[in-house]
Write a protein that holds these residues in place. Structure first.
Motif, PDB file in Angstrom:
ATOM      1  N   GLY A   8      -2.017  -1.147   3.912  1.00 47.91           N
ATOM      2  CA  GLY A   8      -0.909  -1.622   3.087  1.00 47.91           C
ATOM      3  C   GLY A   8       0.392  -0.870   3.249  1.00 47.91           C
ATOM      4  O   GLY A   8       1.392  -1.224   2.629  1.00 47.91           O
ATOM      5  N   GLY A   9       0.389   0.176   4.050  1.00 49.20           N
ATOM      6  CA  GLY A   9       1.632   0.904   4.269  1.00 49.20           C
ATOM      7  C   GLY A   9       2.611   0.104   5.114  1.00 49.20           C
ATOM      8  O   GLY A   9       2.293  -0.964   5.641  1.00 49.20           O
ATOM      9  N   GLY A  10       3.812   0.639   5.228  1.00 51.26           N
ATOM     10  CA  GLY A  10       4.831  -0.035   6.029  1.00 51.26           C
ATOM     11  C   GLY A  10       6.212   0.487   5.752  1.00 51.26           C
ATOM     12  O   GLY A  10       6.383   1.522   5.098  1.00 51.26           O
ATOM     13  N   LEU A  11       7.191  -0.255   6.245  1.00 43.07           N
ATOM     14  CA  LEU A  11       8.602   0.086   6.050  1.00 43.07           C
ATOM     15  C   LEU A  11       9.160  -0.797   4.944  1.00 43.07           C
ATOM     16  O   LEU A  11       9.005  -2.027   4.992  1.00 43.07           O
ATOM     17  CB  LEU A  11       9.378  -0.138   7.346  1.00 43.07           C
ATOM     18  N   ARG A  19       1.841  -2.312  -1.966  1.00 46.48           N
ATOM     19  CA  ARG A  19       0.549  -2.072  -2.581  1.00 46.48           C
ATOM     20  C   ARG A  19      -0.400  -1.520  -1.528  1.00 46.48           C
ATOM     21  O   ARG A  19      -0.684  -2.179  -0.533  1.00 46.48           O
ATOM     22  CB  ARG A  19      -0.045  -3.339  -3.201  1.00 46.48           C
ATOM     23  N   LEU A  20      -0.855  -0.306  -1.776  1.00 49.76           N
ATOM     24  CA  LEU A  20      -1.825   0.326  -0.895  1.00 49.76           C
ATOM     25  C   LEU A  20      -3.235   0.012  -1.377  1.00 49.76           C
ATOM     26  O   LEU A  20      -3.476  -0.065  -2.588  1.00 49.76           O
ATOM     27  CB  LEU A  20      -1.622   1.829  -0.851  1.00 49.76           C
ATOM     28  N   SER A  21      -4.133  -0.141  -0.420  1.00 43.64           N
ATOM     29  CA  SER A  21      -5.546  -0.368  -0.730  1.00 43.64           C
ATOM     30  C   SER A  21      -6.381   0.742  -0.117  1.00 43.64           C
ATOM     31  O   SER A  21      -6.057   1.267   0.952  1.00 43.64           O
ATOM     32  CB  SER A  21      -6.019  -1.717  -0.177  1.00 43.64           C
ATOM     33  N   CYS A  22      -7.453   1.074  -0.785  1.00 44.17           N
ATOM     34  CA  CYS A  22      -8.409   2.072  -0.299  1.00 44.17           C
ATOM     35  C   CYS A  22      -9.790   1.457  -0.462  1.00 44.17           C
ATOM     36  O   CYS A  22     -10.273   1.296  -1.590  1.00 44.17           O
ATOM     37  CB  CYS A  22      -8.274   3.345  -1.120  1.00 44.17           C
ATOM     38  N   THR A  23     -10.404   1.107   0.656  1.00 46.74           N
ATOM     39  CA  THR A  23     -11.705   0.438   0.625  1.00 46.74           C
ATOM     40  C   THR A  23     -12.793   1.376   1.110  1.00 46.74           C
ATOM     41  O   THR A  23     -12.669   1.991   2.170  1.00 46.74           O
ATOM     42  CB  THR A  23     -11.685  -0.830   1.486  1.00 46.74           C
ATOM     43  N   ARG A  67       6.519   4.144 -12.134  1.00 51.96           N
ATOM     44  CA  ARG A  67       6.787   3.377 -10.904  1.00 51.96           C
ATOM     45  C   ARG A  67       5.509   2.987 -10.181  1.00 51.96           C
ATOM     46  O   ARG A  67       5.438   1.920  -9.578  1.00 51.96           O
ATOM     47  CB  ARG A  67       7.667   4.200  -9.956  1.00 51.96           C
ATOM     48  N   PHE A  68       4.505   3.844 -10.207  1.00 49.35           N
ATOM     49  CA  PHE A  68       3.246   3.603  -9.496  1.00 49.35           C
ATOM     50  C   PHE A  68       2.152   3.264 -10.509  1.00 49.35           C
ATOM     51  O   PHE A  68       2.139   3.796 -11.620  1.00 49.35           O
ATOM     52  CB  PHE A  68       2.810   4.829  -8.707  1.00 49.35           C
ATOM     53  N   THR A  69       1.240   2.393 -10.085  1.00 49.82           N
ATOM     54  CA  THR A  69       0.092   2.039 -10.913  1.00 49.82           C
ATOM     55  C   THR A  69      -1.168   2.066 -10.064  1.00 49.82           C
ATOM     56  O   THR A  69      -1.229   1.416  -9.017  1.00 49.82           O
ATOM     57  CB  THR A  69       0.260   0.638 -11.525  1.00 49.82           C
ATOM     58  N   ILE A  70      -2.153   2.815 -10.523  1.00 52.08           N
ATOM     59  CA  ILE A  70      -3.438   2.873  -9.836  1.00 52.08           C
ATOM     60  C   ILE A  70      -4.428   1.967 -10.563  1.00 52.08           C
ATOM     61  O   ILE A  70      -4.396   1.856 -11.792  1.00 52.08           O
ATOM     62  CB  ILE A  70      -3.962   4.332  -9.764  1.00 52.08           C
ATOM     63  N   SER A  71      -5.285   1.314  -9.788  1.00 55.31           N
ATOM     64  CA  SER A  71      -6.307   0.447 -10.383  1.00 55.31           C
ATOM     65  C   SER A  71      -7.491   0.384  -9.419  1.00 55.31           C
ATOM     66  O   SER A  71      -7.381   0.780  -8.266  1.00 55.31           O
ATOM     67  CB  SER A  71      -5.751  -0.953 -10.661  1.00 55.31           C
ATOM     68  N   ARG A  72      -8.604  -0.120  -9.944  1.00 57.32           N
ATOM     69  CA  ARG A  72      -9.771  -0.233  -9.078  1.00 57.32           C
ATOM     70  C   ARG A  72     -10.489  -1.544  -9.332  1.00 57.32           C
ATOM     71  O   ARG A  72     -10.506  -2.032 -10.469  1.00 57.32           O
ATOM     72  CB  ARG A  72     -10.714   0.959  -9.268  1.00 57.32           C
ATOM     73  N   ASP A  73     -11.046  -2.097  -8.267  1.00 55.17           N
ATOM     74  CA  ASP A  73     -11.863  -3.310  -8.337  1.00 55.17           C
ATOM     75  C   ASP A  73     -13.201  -2.946  -7.706  1.00 55.17           C
ATOM     76  O   ASP A  73     -13.362  -2.992  -6.481  1.00 55.17           O
ATOM     77  CB  ASP A  73     -11.178  -4.453  -7.582  1.00 55.17           C
ATOM     78  N   THR A  78     -12.870  -1.277  -3.863  1.00 52.54           N
ATOM     79  CA  THR A  78     -11.493  -1.005  -3.459  1.00 52.54           C
ATOM     80  C   THR A  78     -10.678  -0.463  -4.619  1.00 52.54           C
ATOM     81  O   THR A  78     -10.823  -0.913  -5.764  1.00 52.54           O
ATOM     82  CB  THR A  78     -10.841  -2.285  -2.916  1.00 52.54           C
ATOM     83  N   THR A  79      -9.830   0.492  -4.310  1.00 54.23           N
ATOM     84  CA  THR A  79      -8.871   1.057  -5.255  1.00 54.23           C
ATOM     85  C   THR A  79      -7.470   0.765  -4.729  1.00 54.23           C
ATOM     86  O   THR A  79      -7.246   0.798  -3.515  1.00 54.23           O
ATOM     87  CB  THR A  79      -9.089   2.568  -5.405  1.00 54.23           C
ATOM     88  N   TYR A  80      -6.565   0.484  -5.648  1.00 57.00           N
ATOM     89  CA  TYR A  80      -5.208   0.114  -5.276  1.00 57.00           C
ATOM     90  C   TYR A  80      -4.191   1.113  -5.824  1.00 57.00           C
ATOM     91  O   TYR A  80      -4.412   1.736  -6.868  1.00 57.00           O
ATOM     92  CB  TYR A  80      -4.871  -1.278  -5.812  1.00 57.00           C
TER      93      TYR A  80
END
Length: 122
Positions: A8-11, A19-23, A67-73, A78-80
């Protein structure tokens, strides 16, 4: 052996969102807290946010609060990390990690992803 993969990274321009994802693979991440860290060139790795295994406890470093929000599914293992109102100083490689407890100290985490680059620039 368990692994974590970020995406989910980028410019993005200042003020934009990502939105970054961690699976997780090879293990069920629902039993573990997940932390997000970042490391800018020439700087130490710093904790950004962490969510407990239950999701009931959430932590943010001061510079990203509001500014940032962490969540998990957990159904998706996966965590976002939703990042809004991005600033140039948010530019870094972002890593997710898991360990026994939420902590601001990288050495307390035992499984890390490979990182994803976030660049905030006009």
């Amino acid at each position: 052996q368990g692994q974590l993969v970020e995406s989910g990274g980028g410019l993005v321009q200042p003020g934009g969102s990502l939105r970054l994802s961690c699976t997780a693979s090879g293990f069920s991440s629902e039993y573990y807290p997940i932390g997000w860290f970042r490391q800018a060139p020439g700087k130490e790795r710093e904790g950004v946010s962490c969510i407990s295994s239950s999701g009931a406890d959430i932590y943010y470093t001061d510079s990203v609060k509001g500014r940032f929000t962490i969540s998990r599914d957990d159904a998706k293992n996966t965590t976002y990390l939703q990042m809004n109102s991005l600033k140039p100083e948010d530019t870094a490689v972002y890593y997710c990690a898991t360990g026994p407890v939420c902590s601001w100290f990288p050495w307390e985490y035992d499984t890390w992803g490979q990182g994803t680059q976030v660049t905030v620039s006009s």
